[in-house]
Design an enzyme around this catalytic site. Structure first.
Site, PDB file in Angstrom:
ATOM      1  N   CYS A  33     -18.369 -21.191  21.648  1.00 28.21           N
ATOM      2  CA  CYS A  33     -17.500 -21.781  20.038  1.00 28.21           C
ATOM      3  C   CYS A  33     -15.966 -22.683  19.677  1.00 28.21           C
ATOM      4  O   CYS A  33     -15.999 -21.511  20.996  1.00 28.21           O
ATOM      5  CB  CYS A  33     -18.120 -20.521  19.426  1.00 28.21           C
ATOM      6  SG  CYS A  33     -16.465 -20.348  17.760  1.00 28.21           S
TER       7      CYS A  33
ATOM      8  N   CYS B  42     -13.962 -19.070  18.703  1.00 33.53           N
ATOM      9  CA  CYS B  42     -13.632 -18.056  19.287  1.00 33.53           C
ATOM     10  C   CYS B  42     -13.080 -18.604  20.295  1.00 33.53           C
ATOM     11  O   CYS B  42     -11.946 -17.441  20.661  1.00 33.53           O
ATOM     12  CB  CYS B  42     -15.376 -17.552  19.352  1.00 33.53           C
ATOM     13  SG  CYS B  42     -16.403 -17.773  18.495  1.00 33.53           S
TER      14      CYS B  42
END
Length: 408
Positions: free
Chosen positions: A353, A356
């Site tokens: 991600c 992230c």
């Protein structure tokens, strides 16, 4: 249940809460909203160096919106990797001289020496992180305020794999001690707790820093959870159930409160680094250079206020207990420490991600910068009051990462 004294410290939870919540954090928050600290240059396209990874998160909340270059202040864009107007100007002079193929006689001896020192610093081995090449075409500026750290939907085997690699391979942990990730129950925690209490203070501290970083990230994901996702609106807010699954004493076999205490330990380490690095920022030649003179001066004033406040904290962690034994053993352990941490910073390029990955890279670089400061105390003490600091340097990337990681 998170109360009282922290292991390996003279400090307690209540003192930190009062100091942070009422004195330090409001000022820090203001600083982090300024132009110098909100723009972070990052390469989110680096391939994972450890395994084949095609599992990029397809959810739209995983995406990071980079800045169009005209939105980034000129001062930051023109010399993002140097730390002041003075350094930018010297570096530009040097580049100009190189470009014209001239002998460098347009530069004074001191300037040539300074530029050489900066170049050496940029390649130096005192770093605890695998830094991005910010001159790569793939490196882009990101506005951290427009890309906040929050729950994106990225979870499951791919997310576990990242933390698994970090704990299994990079925390000095023997193979027979189970990682603290499994289902959250039973023997693995008891075994891990016994191991942590038996190892030397440095290895224990390393594990606790990583655990604190893990706790910090999980708290932010629980605090800014996607509660509602309809075509008309998205709503983020605290998800108490998610928080309890990760930190409740009963649901984690007693491990949750310990994880939260590790977050306080991480806070103390980063706070100590801020108190130690004050001489570097206090020099008149250091500027938070964005090109807006009045704002730059105002933000430097606020930065120094925060650093003096950090220094005034009454119960600092004593880092002199680190690497204090046999010199040869201490040097070996310090290098292991650095290499383990560097490895963790490289694992962040495997996070599927992108949002992230952004916050993982930033917080890892911030903690790496804090460790670099703590292990450079002798160099910081020798920084001259004026003129270039040859022995100890921080790049703009390190400065932005350090303060934003502490802000988290």
């Amino acid at each position: 249940q998170v109360t009282g004294y922290l292991d390996d410290c003279t400090c307690d939870v209540e003192t930190i809460d009062a100091f942070n919540n009422y004195k330090l954090f409001p000022r820090l928050n203001e600083l982090l909203e300024s132009d110098y600290f909100r723009y972070y240059k990052v390469n989110l396209q680096k391939p994972c160096p450890f395994w084949e990874d095609n599992s990029h998160c397809g959810m739209r909340d995983c995406a990071v919106q980079p800045c169009p270059s005209d939105e980034v202040p000129d001062g930051i864009r023109s010399g993002s990797y140097k730390y002041s107007e003075e350094a930018n100007n010297l570096a530009e002079e040097c580049e100009e001289a190189k470009r014209l193929g001239a002998v460098d006689d347009s530069l004074s001896k001191e300037t040539r020496q300074a530029v050489l020192q900066w170049a050496q610093h940029d390649d130096s081995s005192d770093s605890f992180c695998e830094a991005d090449d910010i001159h790569s075409p793939d490196a882009e500026y990101v506005d951290l305020l427009l890309n906040p750290e929050r729950y994106t939907g990225y979870k499951g085997p791919d997310a576990w794999k990242i933390w698994n690699s970090i704990y299994e391979e990079n925390c000095f942990k023997p193979q027979n001690v189970k990682r603290p990730l499994a289902s959250g129950r039973g023997e693995s925690f008891i075994c891990l707790t016994k191991w942590v209490s038996r190892v030397c203070v440095e290895k224990r501290a390393f594990y606790r820093l990583i655990s604190g970083l893990h706790a910090s990230i999980n708290i932010h994901l629980s605090a800014r959870y996607l509660l509602q996702d309809t075509w008309s609106e998205k709503k983020w807010g605290p998800n108490v159930t998610e928080f309890q699954q990760r930190f409740d004493e009963v649901l984690t076999s007693g491990e949750g409160p310990r994880r939260l205490k590790n977050l306080y330990f991480l806070y103390l380490i980063e706070l100590r680094a801020l108190s130690k690095v004050l001489p570097f920022f206090e020099r008149p030649s250091f500027q938070l250079y964005t090109g807006n003179k009045s704002q730059d001066a105002e933000m430097k004033h606020l930065l120094l206020e925060i650093l003096h406040l950090a220094k005034s904290f009454p119960l600092h962690f004593d880092e002199n207990s680190f690497f204090a034994g046999n010199k040869k053993e201490a040097a070996k352990l310090k290098e292991e420490f650095r290499m383990h941490f560097k490895n963790i910073s490289r694992i962040m390029d495997c996070v599927g991600c992108f949002k992230c990955r952004l916050w993982g890279k930033l917080q890892t670089q911030g903690l790496g910068t804090a460790l670099k400061i703590l292990f450079s105390e002798n160099l910081i003490e020798k920084i001259p009051e004026s003129g270039p600091s040859y022995g100890f340097q921080l790049t703009r990337q390190e400065i932005v990462a350090l303060f934003n990681a502490f802000g988290r």
